[in-house]
Design a protein around this motif. Structure first.
Motif, PDB file in Angstrom:
ATOM      1  N   PHE A 178       3.925   5.501  -5.524  1.00  0.00           N
ATOM      2  CA  PHE A 178       4.135   5.382  -7.010  1.00  0.00           C
ATOM      3  C   PHE A 178       3.303   6.534  -7.643  1.00  0.00           C
ATOM      4  O   PHE A 178       4.120   6.959  -8.540  1.00  0.00           O
ATOM      5  N   VAL A 179       2.559   6.792  -6.672  1.00  0.00           N
ATOM      6  CA  VAL A 179       0.394   7.566  -7.438  1.00  0.00           C
ATOM      7  C   VAL A 179       1.282   9.230  -6.765  1.00  0.00           C
ATOM      8  O   VAL A 179       1.464   9.753  -8.048  1.00  0.00           O
ATOM      9  N   ALA A 180       2.170   9.770  -5.895  1.00  0.00           N
ATOM     10  CA  ALA A 180       2.955  10.792  -5.968  1.00  0.00           C
ATOM     11  C   ALA A 180       4.018  10.899  -7.150  1.00  0.00           C
ATOM     12  O   ALA A 180       3.646  12.049  -7.504  1.00  0.00           O
TER      13      ALA A 180
ATOM     14  N   MET B 122      11.756   7.212  -6.479  1.00  0.00           N
ATOM     15  CA  MET B 122      11.012   6.771  -7.385  1.00  0.00           C
ATOM     16  C   MET B 122      11.840   6.912  -8.490  1.00  0.00           C
ATOM     17  O   MET B 122      11.965   8.774  -8.553  1.00  0.00           O
ATOM     18  N   VAL B 123      12.247   6.595 -10.244  1.00  0.00           N
ATOM     19  CA  VAL B 123      12.782   7.563 -11.323  1.00  0.00           C
ATOM     20  C   VAL B 123      11.798   7.448 -12.066  1.00  0.00           C
ATOM     21  O   VAL B 123      10.962   6.596 -12.717  1.00  0.00           O
TER      22      VAL B 123
ATOM     23  N   TRP C 240       0.594  -1.177  -0.499  1.00  0.00           N
ATOM     24  CA  TRP C 240       0.138  -0.308   0.154  1.00  0.00           C
ATOM     25  C   TRP C 240       0.729   1.175   0.183  1.00  0.00           C
ATOM     26  O   TRP C 240       0.370   2.206  -0.598  1.00  0.00           O
ATOM     27  N   MET C 241       2.043   1.125   0.502  1.00  0.00           N
ATOM     28  CA  MET C 241       3.384   2.382   0.828  1.00  0.00           C
ATOM     29  C   MET C 241       3.571   2.566  -0.366  1.00  0.00           C
ATOM     30  O   MET C 241       3.025   3.994  -1.310  1.00  0.00           O
ATOM     31  N   ASP C 242       4.098   1.575  -1.283  1.00  0.00           N
ATOM     32  CA  ASP C 242       5.053   2.006  -2.242  1.00  0.00           C
ATOM     33  C   ASP C 242       3.610   1.905  -3.699  1.00  0.00           C
ATOM     34  O   ASP C 242       4.123   3.130  -3.842  1.00  0.00           O
ATOM     35  N   GLU C 243       2.224   1.703  -3.333  1.00  0.00           N
ATOM     36  CA  GLU C 243       1.303   2.674  -3.982  1.00  0.00           C
ATOM     37  C   GLU C 243       1.132   3.486  -3.866  1.00  0.00           C
ATOM     38  O   GLU C 243       0.715   4.683  -5.588  1.00  0.00           O
ATOM     39  N   ALA C 244       0.843   4.123  -2.856  1.00  0.00           N
ATOM     40  CA  ALA C 244       1.369   4.989  -2.376  1.00  0.00           C
ATOM     41  C   ALA C 244       2.388   6.214  -3.066  1.00  0.00           C
ATOM     42  O   ALA C 244       2.673   7.210  -3.575  1.00  0.00           O
TER      43      ALA C 244
ATOM     44  N   ALA D 277       5.196  11.452 -15.520  1.00  0.00           N
ATOM     45  CA  ALA D 277       6.059   9.787 -16.585  1.00  0.00           C
ATOM     46  C   ALA D 277       5.170   8.701 -16.116  1.00  0.00           C
ATOM     47  O   ALA D 277       4.823   8.607 -15.082  1.00  0.00           O
ATOM     48  N   LYS D 278       5.448   7.205 -16.316  1.00  0.00           N
ATOM     49  CA  LYS D 278       5.792   6.533 -16.005  1.00  0.00           C
ATOM     50  C   LYS D 278       6.851   6.447 -15.116  1.00  0.00           C
ATOM     51  O   LYS D 278       8.091   6.533 -15.294  1.00  0.00           O
ATOM     52  N   VAL D 279       6.756   6.082 -13.720  1.00  0.00           N
ATOM     53  CA  VAL D 279       7.723   6.234 -12.441  1.00  0.00           C
ATOM     54  C   VAL D 279       8.302   4.205 -12.415  1.00  0.00           C
ATOM     55  O   VAL D 279       6.694   3.815 -12.441  1.00  0.00           O
TER      56      VAL D 279
END
Length: 119
Positions: free
Chosen positions: A35-37, A106-107, A29-33, A44-46
């Motif tokens: 990702f969205v931010a 994130m990149v 859940w934290m990785d998804e949050a 762009a794709k991250v």
């Protein structure tokens, strides 16, 4: 947008035999949050390239409301450092407790999977 908030209800399938949220589910859940931010920031794709140690401070019981707050803290050419906090709120009373905190990097990447500059 520098901050993203998402909310989950902790259901029985999200929990271990003690009735609290699985650590792996919290991480997802934290990785998804994050990702969205990061996606909102970069437009762009991250992809996730790093997750800092997760600091689990408080159990998250089944039936709780969980709010994830993801913030962009620093921006490089193609990378972004984010912090995600997981707040737990019991359904029966109005109180919030910080349950977990973690950092992510994130990149932004192009169609070829190579880093591209943030917009």
């Amino acid at each position: 947008m520098k901050e993203t908030r998402t909310v989950h209800l902790v259901r029985p399938g999200d929990c271990n035999h003690y009735g609290s949220l699985f650590g792996g589910t919290a991480m997802a859940w934290m990785d998804e949050a994050a990702f969205v931010a990061a996606t909102r920031h970069a437009r762009a794709k991250v992809v996730t390239v790093h997750a800092d140690a997760m600091d689990f401070r408080h159990p998250v019981p089944q039936g709780s409301i969980v709010e994830l707050v993801a913030s962009v803290k620093a921006v490089g050419r193609s990378s972004m450092r984010l912090e995600v906090e997981m707040w737990v709120e019991p359904l029966e009373r109005e109180e919030r407790t910080l349950a977990c905190r973690a950092g992510f990097v994130m990149v932004a990447v192009g169609a070829d999977g190579r880093p591209v500059p943030n917009q």
